[in-house]
Design a protein around this motif. Structure first.
Motif, PDB file in Angstrom:
ATOM      1  N   TYR A 332       1.139  -1.092   0.214  1.00 44.24           N
ATOM      2  CA  TYR A 332      -0.177   0.023   0.035  1.00 44.24           C
ATOM      3  C   TYR A 332       1.056   1.413  -0.363  1.00 44.24           C
ATOM      4  CZ  TYR A 332      -2.337   3.877   2.063  1.00 44.24           C
ATOM      5  OH  TYR A 332      -2.751   5.089   2.762  1.00 44.24           O
ATOM      6  N   ALA A 333       1.021   1.571   0.553  1.00 47.86           N
ATOM      7  CA  ALA A 333       2.186   2.337   1.023  1.00 47.86           C
ATOM      8  C   ALA A 333       3.593   2.396  -0.371  1.00 47.86           C
ATOM      9  CB  ALA A 333       3.913   2.444   2.495  1.00 47.86           C
ATOM     10  N   ILE A 334       3.976   1.460  -0.890  1.00 48.80           N
ATOM     11  CA  ILE A 334       4.702   1.971  -1.988  1.00 48.80           C
ATOM     12  C   ILE A 334       3.464   2.509  -3.054  1.00 48.80           C
ATOM     13  CG2 ILE A 334       5.482   0.610  -4.008  1.00 48.80           C
ATOM     14  CD1 ILE A 334       7.187  -1.282  -2.179  1.00 48.80           C
ATOM     15  N   GLY A 335       2.287   1.418  -3.470  1.00 50.95           N
ATOM     16  CA  GLY A 335       1.159   2.252  -3.729  1.00 50.95           C
ATOM     17  C   GLY A 335       1.557   3.794  -3.850  1.00 50.95           C
ATOM     18  N   GLN A 336       1.140   4.209  -2.793  1.00 47.59           N
ATOM     19  CA  GLN A 336       1.289   5.137  -2.132  1.00 47.59           C
ATOM     20  C   GLN A 336       2.299   6.768  -3.265  1.00 47.59           C
ATOM     21  OE1 GLN A 336      -1.679   7.446  -0.335  1.00 47.59           O
ATOM     22  NE2 GLN A 336      -2.128   5.790  -1.278  1.00 47.59           N
ATOM     23  N   TRP A 337       3.708   5.921  -2.611  1.00 44.04           N
ATOM     24  CA  TRP A 337       5.008   6.148  -3.135  1.00 44.04           C
ATOM     25  C   TRP A 337       4.153   6.554  -5.168  1.00 44.04           C
ATOM     26  CZ3 TRP A 337       9.161   7.170  -0.544  1.00 44.04           C
ATOM     27  CH2 TRP A 337      10.563   7.562  -1.192  1.00 44.04           C
ATOM     28  N   GLU A 338       3.885   5.674  -5.584  1.00 41.71           N
ATOM     29  CA  GLU A 338       4.678   5.352  -7.175  1.00 41.71           C
ATOM     30  C   GLU A 338       3.243   6.606  -7.847  1.00 41.71           C
ATOM     31  OE1 GLU A 338       5.614   1.508  -8.087  1.00 41.71           O
ATOM     32  OE2 GLU A 338       3.524   1.399  -7.755  1.00 41.71           O
ATOM     33  N   GLN A 339       1.930   6.834  -6.678  1.00 39.89           N
ATOM     34  CA  GLN A 339       1.184   7.404  -7.824  1.00 39.89           C
ATOM     35  C   GLN A 339       1.333   9.325  -6.431  1.00 39.89           C
ATOM     36  OE1 GLN A 339      -2.257   7.138  -5.284  1.00 39.89           O
ATOM     37  NE2 GLN A 339      -2.922   5.394  -6.094  1.00 39.89           N
ATOM     38  N   SER A 340       2.747   9.136  -6.019  1.00 43.34           N
ATOM     39  CA  SER A 340       3.124  10.481  -5.461  1.00 43.34           C
ATOM     40  C   SER A 340       3.597  11.583  -6.781  1.00 43.34           C
ATOM     41  CB  SER A 340       3.834  10.335  -4.309  1.00 43.34           C
ATOM     42  OG  SER A 340       5.313   9.970  -4.484  1.00 43.34           O
ATOM     43  N   GLY A 341       4.101  10.716  -7.729  1.00 36.22           N
ATOM     44  CA  GLY A 341       5.086  10.821  -8.610  1.00 36.22           C
ATOM     45  C   GLY A 341       6.375  11.051  -8.720  1.00 36.22           C
ATOM     46  N   GLU A 342       7.030  10.484  -7.306  1.00 36.94           N
ATOM     47  CA  GLU A 342       8.483  10.480  -7.437  1.00 36.94           C
ATOM     48  C   GLU A 342       9.006   8.722  -7.208  1.00 36.94           C
ATOM     49  OE1 GLU A 342      10.307  12.549  -5.127  1.00 36.94           O
ATOM     50  OE2 GLU A 342       8.751  14.078  -4.459  1.00 36.94           O
ATOM     51  N   LEU A 343       9.859   9.056  -7.736  1.00 35.85           N
ATOM     52  CA  LEU A 343      10.766   7.712  -8.263  1.00 35.85           C
ATOM     53  C   LEU A 343      11.077   6.819  -7.406  1.00 35.85           C
ATOM     54  CD1 LEU A 343      12.241   6.738 -10.927  1.00 35.85           C
ATOM     55  CD2 LEU A 343      14.656   7.188 -10.185  1.00 35.85           C
ATOM     56  N   LEU A 344      10.460   5.946  -7.557  1.00 36.50           N
ATOM     57  CA  LEU A 344      10.716   4.469  -6.873  1.00 36.50           C
ATOM     58  C   LEU A 344      12.463   4.095  -6.191  1.00 36.50           C
ATOM     59  CD1 LEU A 344       9.234   2.948  -4.203  1.00 36.50           C
ATOM     60  CD2 LEU A 344       8.697   1.508  -6.135  1.00 36.50           C
ATOM     61  N   PRO A 345      12.927   4.283  -5.298  1.00 37.63           N
ATOM     62  CA  PRO A 345      14.540   4.075  -5.395  1.00 37.63           C
ATOM     63  C   PRO A 345      14.666   1.931  -4.775  1.00 37.63           C
ATOM     64  CG  PRO A 345      13.743   4.548  -2.880  1.00 37.63           C
ATOM     65  CD  PRO A 345      12.724   4.541  -3.830  1.00 37.63           C
ATOM     66  N   ALA A 346      15.662   1.686  -5.827  1.00 36.33           N
ATOM     67  CA  ALA A 346      15.871   0.227  -6.085  1.00 36.33           C
ATOM     68  C   ALA A 346      16.314  -0.079  -3.928  1.00 36.33           C
ATOM     69  CB  ALA A 346      17.768   0.227  -6.719  1.00 36.33           C
ATOM     70  N   ASP A 347      16.881   1.250  -3.476  1.00 34.07           N
ATOM     71  CA  ASP A 347      17.244   0.930  -2.397  1.00 34.07           C
ATOM     72  C   ASP A 347      17.394   2.248  -1.692  1.00 34.07           C
ATOM     73  OD1 ASP A 347      19.641   1.135  -3.070  1.00 34.07           O
ATOM     74  OD2 ASP A 347      20.682  -0.500  -3.472  1.00 34.07           O
ATOM     75  N   ILE A 348      18.059   1.941  -0.422  1.00 34.62           N
ATOM     76  CA  ILE A 348      17.973   3.339   0.350  1.00 34.62           C
ATOM     77  C   ILE A 348      19.471   4.554   0.343  1.00 34.62           C
ATOM     78  CG2 ILE A 348      17.643   4.282   3.246  1.00 34.62           C
ATOM     79  CD1 ILE A 348      15.505   3.808   1.916  1.00 34.62           C
ATOM     80  N   ASP A 349      19.865   3.128  -0.178  1.00 34.78           N
ATOM     81  CA  ASP A 349      21.676   3.603  -0.250  1.00 34.78           C
ATOM     82  C   ASP A 349      21.366   4.564  -1.851  1.00 34.78           C
ATOM     83  OD1 ASP A 349      24.231   3.562  -0.344  1.00 34.78           O
ATOM     84  OD2 ASP A 349      24.531   2.821  -2.320  1.00 34.78           O
ATOM     85  N   ARG A 350      20.250   3.760  -2.860  1.00 37.73           N
ATOM     86  CA  ARG A 350      20.415   4.715  -3.584  1.00 37.73           C
ATOM     87  C   ARG A 350      19.674   6.591  -3.593  1.00 37.73           C
ATOM     88  NH1 ARG A 350      20.351   2.063  -9.276  1.00 37.73           N
ATOM     89  NH2 ARG A 350      21.341   0.249  -7.056  1.00 37.73           N
ATOM     90  N   LEU A 351      18.517   6.397  -2.586  1.00 33.91           N
ATOM     91  CA  LEU A 351      17.980   7.567  -2.043  1.00 33.91           C
ATOM     92  C   LEU A 351      18.914   8.037  -1.806  1.00 33.91           C
ATOM     93  CD1 LEU A 351      15.655   8.546  -2.536  1.00 33.91           C
ATOM     94  CD2 LEU A 351      14.318   7.203  -0.166  1.00 33.91           C
ATOM     95  N   ILE A 352      19.656   7.696  -0.482  1.00 36.62           N
ATOM     96  CA  ILE A 352      20.464   8.065   0.435  1.00 36.62           C
ATOM     97  C   ILE A 352      22.000   9.167  -0.594  1.00 36.62           C
ATOM     98  CG2 ILE A 352      22.760   8.310   1.340  1.00 36.62           C
ATOM     99  CD1 ILE A 352      20.905   6.312   3.213  1.00 36.62           C
TER     100      ILE A 352
END
Lengths: 540, 884
Positions: A332-352
């Motif tokens: 559900y959270a990932i769905g919300q993330w995707e709907q926000s238009g933000e790029l879904l990271p492969a992992d947290i390291d990538r996001l950092i």
């Protein structure tokens, strides 16, 4: 005893009522830092110096008017105190002459009382209880003692306590009560105060007394004769117990000198980063700098709590949507993330790396974190605290705050090596900063979905249940969700509170700033920005 | 046509069942489970005064799912056990059995041990009671059969795991002896049927057949095999089926096939219209022409597995009037025909191992079910304790069969703190290469086997420290009993002088106590079971645990108090009046018990046996009292208690460090070691006579009491600082005093846990501030000591002018100087309890003189007759040691 039916029966709810705050058990660490290091002795409601002064004057005055041991009795004191408190609350009502003249105080204790005048001013006639007396524990009671405005209680002849507080009769204490008394003597009804135990009081009397001091706001006009002794009590120079308060007040003063006018929120961000609003390093002398570091760690912990509580919020929103497992809540959270238009990271390291804007392969954790700490200042677009109006989707906001928190805090183990015990405070059970950093670090290369599953499982689901069970006292249920037949379900006691938004723990700074404004050490404009005031020498 | 309605179906909270009586044993069985729900909602309702054991048997499916809660649990492993029976049969029964010596009660129904099953779903339960006034012998026999069946099911585990086998042995024993109502003997109108009696369908058929069948159930297993089985068994004449429908109007049965069955109709159950998923499983069997009807309610779905005996199922069947049956099966509003959906099968690729594990001190003993091909290889071992997880790998385990012992140090760096919950998991392959997995909670063997009174004492101490879960569930006196203050043969028992005078000193009658390893606490090692059989051992064990709890003062959650919430809301949550009363009662009881201890210690003649125990016992009792005081004070609005905290501290410190005057009627007996009507201070006697050196943690606690009192006085709160006690404490602490000073964190935790008088708030930083000034308070600053030095100097002609502080010395200085000039011996070491001069040649030597009673307050006295300086023994020794 209820009769047990001798036939099959349906069941009814017997779960305990819900309640509580701090569902992840992380608040105590923050409160400890605050109460022991940053602002001991005051709380979030002690915002009016006038109320402190009257709280000191009431027991002093009672002792003054008593002529014998018989008169100096606990019941007489109670009636006197209640009488003055009821008059105080009436004087601060909207539209009273003193309110019109002096403005409102910030925390109007007892404002909801229902007192019909003329009558005897007692808590009973006003429909009040001791829980909204200014001497109550969550209000001014303990603070009056911590500030040494009261020095304890009068002893009974058998050596036990009478419960009648005694005002501190040191030089400063006497200056304060004498000045308050002098103000009140300006009222033609001053004598009424001494008779409040036995006499009905009418509105004109209260209003006149209000103008002359019974309304705490009116004491703001009493001048330095009252304010300076109080300032010395609030910020004593030689009192170890209150040192944190005095140092924070100094930090306020020196920060304003360095940065110019600031709002309360800007103070926090400046101390958190150690950078001015425009990114210059805040230069302070050693003792004040140490206090700023403590505030920095405290703010770091506040932000840590924010993203954790936001994740709890996301978890509960998932439950509201019918998700029944950590995995489905994650989806559900990932769905919300995707709907926000933000790029879904492969992992947290990538996001950092993305947040740090650091080229692939060059990232050295320590350097990146130092760099982040040096260049992300309070007004920077990437500042760690992301307001909800900038990022509306809670899961994105939470994870981005987590990443930024990680980036800043990673280097603290070196930078704040001398504060190691604070970074470790709470250990695993209360998700200390060190524990949380290590946890994130160990999971940064996990696929993002798995990272979310783990954080929901470890930091939200189990952590919440552990805290709730540990706190369960047999009366008030703090559990917000449990396992049901079909998976995780909200508890019945949580009711409509499921998915409620998190409120950041108040940190007493607003109280200190308000008191410093009352005492003219600071001034405040209509945009709630603070400047150094006429009595700024007291905090510089 | 079924009647629309007649009877109102009763409704009851299940908590009423658990409140029926105080059981000694509880057994629960369930398919799915939420242990957080159990601990927070159900367990608090169980009366625990005499509860010896509580066991929950859970299906492996439910257990595996509930493992996610492991890090949150508090009471499992020490207050109750959860075991997955080693069986391939699905454990689907939802039965709760409570027993004590007089009665048994059964709760049987359709709801699992979850919020859904106990509260939210639309479920049906039934309660049966068996005692001298209720139930029947046949019913009791049904219960015995059920117990026997479960015992056999668990036998692969229980034969190696004493906690499990003991449980069944004890419960079966109790059930054998429960008196049964004579009036109901032989009645079979209410029966408790389980799969252990045979297939459910056959058992029902034995009671009634050739009848109309009513079947309400949420699950059919994807076929009509179950229904057909039941129809066949009871030779149903017509069948009304009431499927419990999901929110999407589906059921796991072939609806079309069902609708086309002869003499069968699909109906809507009015009862199902109540809120919540209709999870109830209710069957009716009626012969309207004969006026006979039976209702069967329980865990039995309308599936073949449930009805044929493949699963473990249970239910209650009752003979009822026809119209009662019709009320239960009243039809609701017509709904669209339900849709079919496939049945849910839980299919696992790996083999689940049934495991039990017990904490035996430094070792975890793991018992694995027989039948697995040992050894296990490539085993990943994981231990969850609170927020911590530790993983290790072992090439092989269970090489010698189904029992393996692991040192705690092999699975985690440090043994989790006492009372915390640990889950151990294994993942590996058996010798056939088959993947196997298993997990269990590590049972606290000693706690689970202990006496309820001991557990109760522990629980109430936890509660007093703010770490307990329940209010008013313990008995304060139990704690003090455990501290062994009153009972003959207790730790402090050797008889006071006054007792001896009253003829209570009969040492011969007392049991000989050889082992009292009270302090410091030691870890339990192996062979616990046999040790624990001894009451004395159990007592020492629990005493150690309580002391550990009291003296560690680092309960992680002890500050999770309502105050934590006060500031958030700006108002104080009200403590219910009833709770306040309980706190008050506990506080008063603690006070009374402590006063009794105080009286006892003041009259105690210390001997070799009691000497090591006095300090820990007294301190533990004192801390218990402080904890209750604090709890009560927190709960009330009016924070002023009769006695301030400082006053209580001073009383306690005086008890330890002041000489102990006996009552006016006391007569010094010839056999008593003490030769005066005042006994020496406990600390002095312990140190000088028995060489007791207090351990640093106890010293730290006492040190904190002084630090608090010193800060209290500096804040000008009412009261005084016990200076003489402090000086004696420094002597008593001896070499460990320096260590105490280095334990600031520990001192802080003690302060925060116990030293809180809400009427007189004091911050830790204030205490810290006053420690330095406290440390400056030494013998050298004591008036008596200082005056003795002055007299010494005078005697050595080092000074001409006496700078004495004490008036009585100033007044007698001329006599002193006369004697000095005569060249006689000046200083005499005297017993501080005497009131006469001992100087040779003094005309009033050995003649009682009230003026000399100042010796008792450790002040030198100049004999007004001869001018000799009488120096109390303690002061003399200290003065000599300090090199004056």
């Amino acid at each position: 005893m209820t009769k047990i039916p001798d036939l099959p029966f349906q069941t009814a709810d017997f779960s305990p009522r819900g309640g509580g705050v701090d569902f992840l058990g992380t608040r105590l660490v923050n409160l400890s830092i605050l109460a022991e290091k940053l602002l001991p002795g005051i709380n979030n409601v002690t915002r009016d110096f006038g109320t402190y002064c009257l709280g000191t004057w009431i027991p002093w005055k009672f002792k003054e008017i008593c002529r014998s041991q018989k008169e100096f009795s606990p019941s007489n004191y109670r009636r006197f105190r209640e009488g003055v408190e009821v008059m105080m609350s009436h004087a601060i009502r909207d539209g009273s002459p003193s309110t019109i003249q002096f403005g409102k105080i910030r925390n109007r204790v007892g404002i909801e009382q229902k007192w019909v005048l003329p009558s005897n001013p007692t808590f009973k006639t006003a429909g009040r209880t001791n829980s909204n007396s200014i001497y109550a524990a969550p209000l001014y009671g303990p603070s009056l003692q911590y500030l040494k405005l009261l020095r304890g209680f009068a002893a009974a002849d058998d050596g036990t306590s009478t419960g009648i507080p005694l005002a501190n009769d040191d030089r400063l204490g006497l200056l304060i009560v004498a000045k308050v008394d002098e103000c009140l003597r300006g009222s033609q009804y001053y004598q009424t105060i001494s008779e409040v135990i036995s006499r009905p009081v009418s509105e004109p009397i209260v209003d006149d007394l209000g103008i002359h001091g019974i309304n705490p706001a009116s004491l703001k006009k009493a001048g330095d004769e009252l304010k300076l002794p109080f300032l010395r009590k609030l910020l004593p120079k030689d009192d170890g117990a209150a040192k944190g308060r005095a140092l924070t007040a100094k930090l306020v003063g020196y920060t304003l000198e360095a940065c110019g006018p600031l709002t309360g929120q800007q103070f926090r961000a400046v101390w958190h980063t150690g950078l001015t609003l425009t990114g210059e390093r805040l230069v302070l002398d050693e003792e004040i700098s140490h206090q700023q570091e403590l505030w920095s760690i405290f703010q770091g912990r506040q932000l840590q709590r924010t993203f954790l509580e936001l994740l709890l919020h996301v978890f509960e929103l998932g439950l509201q949507e019918g998700c029944r497992s950590v995995e489905s809540i994650t989806d559900y959270a990932i769905g919300q993330w995707e709907q926000s238009g933000e790029l879904l990271p492969a992992d947290i390291d990538r996001l950092i790396r993305l947040e740090a804007a650091w080229p692939e392969g060059i990232l050295d954790d320590g350097i990146a974190s130092e760099e982040w700490s040096n260049r992300v200042y309070p007004d920077h677009a990437s500042y760690d605290d992301i307001p909800s109006d900038r990022l509306k989707v809670p899961v994105v906001r939470a994870v981005k705050m987590l990443v930024r928190w990680f980036l800043r805090t990673y280097s603290w183990c070196n930078r704040y090596g001398h504060h190691k015990s604070l970074l470790r405070m709470g250990e695993a059970e209360r998700l200390s900063m060190s524990y949380c950093l290590d946890w994130i670090d160990s999971k940064r290369h996990e696929p993002f979905r798995q990272f979310l599953i783990d954080i929901f499982a470890d930091f939200i689901f189990v952590q919440h249940m552990r805290v709730a069970l540990n706190r369960f006292d047999g009366r008030s249920q703090r559990l917000r969700f449990v396992l049901g037949d079909g998976g995780i379900v909200p508890t019945l006691s949580v009711g409509k509170n499921l998915g409620r938004e998190f409120v950041v723990m108040a940190d007493r700074l607003d109280s200190l700033l308000a008191l410093l404004v009352d005492l003219d050490a600071l001034s405040e404009d209509t945009d709630q920005r603070f400047y150094l005031g006429p009595n700024d020498a007291q905090i510089l | 046509m079924v009647r629309e309605d007649a009877l109102i179906i009763p409704k009851l909270t299940l908590s009423e069942f658990f409140k029926l009586f105080a059981p000694t044993h509880i057994l629960g069985t369930t398919y799915t489970i939420s242990l957080t729900f159990f601990e927070s909602v159900v367990f608090p309702h169980i009366k625990k005064d005499v509860l010896r054991k509580c066991l929950i048997l859970c299906d492996e499916f439910g257990f595996q799912r509930a493992m996610t809660e492991a890090g949150a649990l508090v009471a499992i492993s020490s207050s109750y056990m959860v075991v997955v029976p080693p069986t391939s049969r699905t454990l689907h029964s939802k039965v709760w059995l409570m027993v004590n010596q007089d009665r048994a009660a059964l709760l049987v129904g359709s709801g699992n041990l979850t919020q859904s099953g106990f509260i939210e779903n639309n479920e049906l339960f039934d309660v049966l009671e068996i005692s001298s006034t209720a139930g029947s012998a046949m019913l009791l026999e049904d219960v015995r059969l059920f117990l026997e069946g479960l015992d056999v099911h668990c036998s692969d585990l229980s034969k190696k795991y004493a906690l499990l086998s003991d449980f069944f042995a004890e419960v079966k024993g109790i059930c054998r002896d429960i008196p049964v109502s004579a009036a109901e003997n032989g009645s079979n109108e209410v029966r408790f049927l389980t799969s252990f009696h045979g297939p459910i369908a056959d058992q029902v058929a034995a009671l009634i057949s050739d009848c109309d069948l009513y079947a309400a159930a949420p699950y059919f297993g994807g076929s009509l095999h179950g229904l057909n089985l039941l129809q066949g068994a009871v030779r149903a004449r017509k069948t009304l089926v009431f499927p419990g429908l999901d929110s999407d109007n589906t059921v796991d049965a072939p609806v079309g096939e069902l609708a086309s069955m002869p003499n069968t109709r699909i109906c809507t159950l009015k009862l199902s219209e109540a809120e919540g998923f209709p999870h109830l499983k209710l069957y009716g069997f009626a012969k309207p022409s004969e006026g006979i009807a039976w209702l069967f309610n329980g865990s039995v779905n309308c599936t073949k597995a449930a009805l044929s005996g493949e699963n473990v199922e249970a239910g209650v069947i009752r003979k009822v009037p026809i119209d009662t049956l019709e009320s239960y099966f009243a039809e609701g509003a017509a709904r669209p025909r339900p849709e079919s959906r496939p049945a849910n099968y839980v299919d696992s690729q790996e083999t689940w191992l049934s495991i039990c594990a017990a904490d035996l001190g430094s070792v975890i003993e793991i018992v694995i079910v027989d039948g697995v091909k040992f050894p296990l290889s490539g085993v990943a071992v994981s231990l969850r304790n609170g927020a911590n997880r530790h993983r290790t790998a072992r090439a092989q385990m269970f090489t010698n069969g189904p029992i393996e012992r692991l040192m705690w140090s092999e699975v985690c760096p440090e043994k989790p703190k006492s009372g915390s919950v640990s889950l151990i998991e294994f993942d590996g392959s058996d010798s056939n290469g088959r993947k196997v997995r298993g997990a269990c909670y590590i049972d606290d063997f000693v706690t689970l086997s202990s006496d309820p009174a001991h557990r109760g004492a522990f629980r109430i101490v936890l509660e007093a420290l703010g770490a307990g879960q329940e209010v008013g569930m313990g008995n304060v006196a139990a704690v003090f009993n455990l501290l062994d203050v009153f009972r003959p043969g207790g730790f402090l028992e050797n008889g006071s002088e006054s007792q001896k005078a009253n003829g209570h000193d009969s040492n011969d009658d007392k049991p000989e106590i050889e082992k009292t390893p009270l302090w410091p606490p030691v870890l339990l090692t192996t062979n616990v079971s046999s040790h624990f059989a001894s009451h004395r051992f159990a007592q020492v064990y629990w005493l150690q645990r309580i002391m550990e709890l009291l003296f560690s003062a680092n309960r992680s959650d002890h500050e999770q108090t309502p105050e934590d919430e006060q500031e958030e809301h700006g108002k104080k949550p009200q403590t219910p009046k009833q709770t306040v009363n309980i706190f008050k009662k506990d506080w008063k009881a603690a006070q009374d018990c402590f006063e009794a201890l105080d009286r006892r210690l003041r009259g105690l003649v210390i001997d070799q046996k009691t000497a090591p125990h006095i300090l820990p016992v007294a301190l533990a009792a004192f801390l218990v009292m402080l904890a209750f005081r604090s709890k009560y004070q927190k709960a009330i609005d009016e924070k002023h208690l009769e006695e301030t905290l400082n006053a209580i501290l001073i009383d306690f410190l005086s008890m330890l460090f002041h000489d102990r005057p006996q009552g006016p009627d006391y007569v010094v007996s010839g056999s008593c070691r003490y030769r005066h009507k005042t006994f020496p201070a406990i600390s002095d006697d312990l140190r000088s006579t028995f060489g007791v050196q207090p351990p640093p943690d106890l010293c730290s606690i006492i040190f904190m009491l002084f630090a608090y009192s010193s800060t209290w006085v500096s804040r000008k709160f009412p009261g005084k600082f016990p200076t003489l006690c402090w000086l004696r404490f420094r002597e008593f602490a001896g070499t460990c005093f320096e260590e105490v000073l280095s334990r600031r964190e520990y001192c802080e935790s003690i302060f925060k846990q116990y030293l809180n008088d809400e009427a007189y708030p004091i911050l830790w930083s204030e205490i810290e501030e006053h420690i330095d000034s406290l440390l400056c308070l030494r013998w050298e600053n004591d008036e008596g000591h200082s005056d003795l030095s002055v007299l010494h100097d005078l005697a050595l002609r080092r000074t001409k002018d006496a700078d004495l502080k004490l008036t009585h010395l100033k007044d007698a200085i001329d006599v002193f100087k006369r004697r000095l000039n005569s060249g006689n011996h000046m200083f005499y070491r005297v017993d501080r309890f005497v009131d006469y001069c001992i100087a040779s040649g003094c005309s009033k030597a050995y003649v009682s003189d009230p003026a000399k009673r100042k010796l008792l307050s450790l002040s030198p006295v100049i004999c007004e007759t001869c001018g000799a300086v009488l120096v109390p023994d303690e002061l003399y020794d200290i003065h000599s040691r300090l090199g004056q």
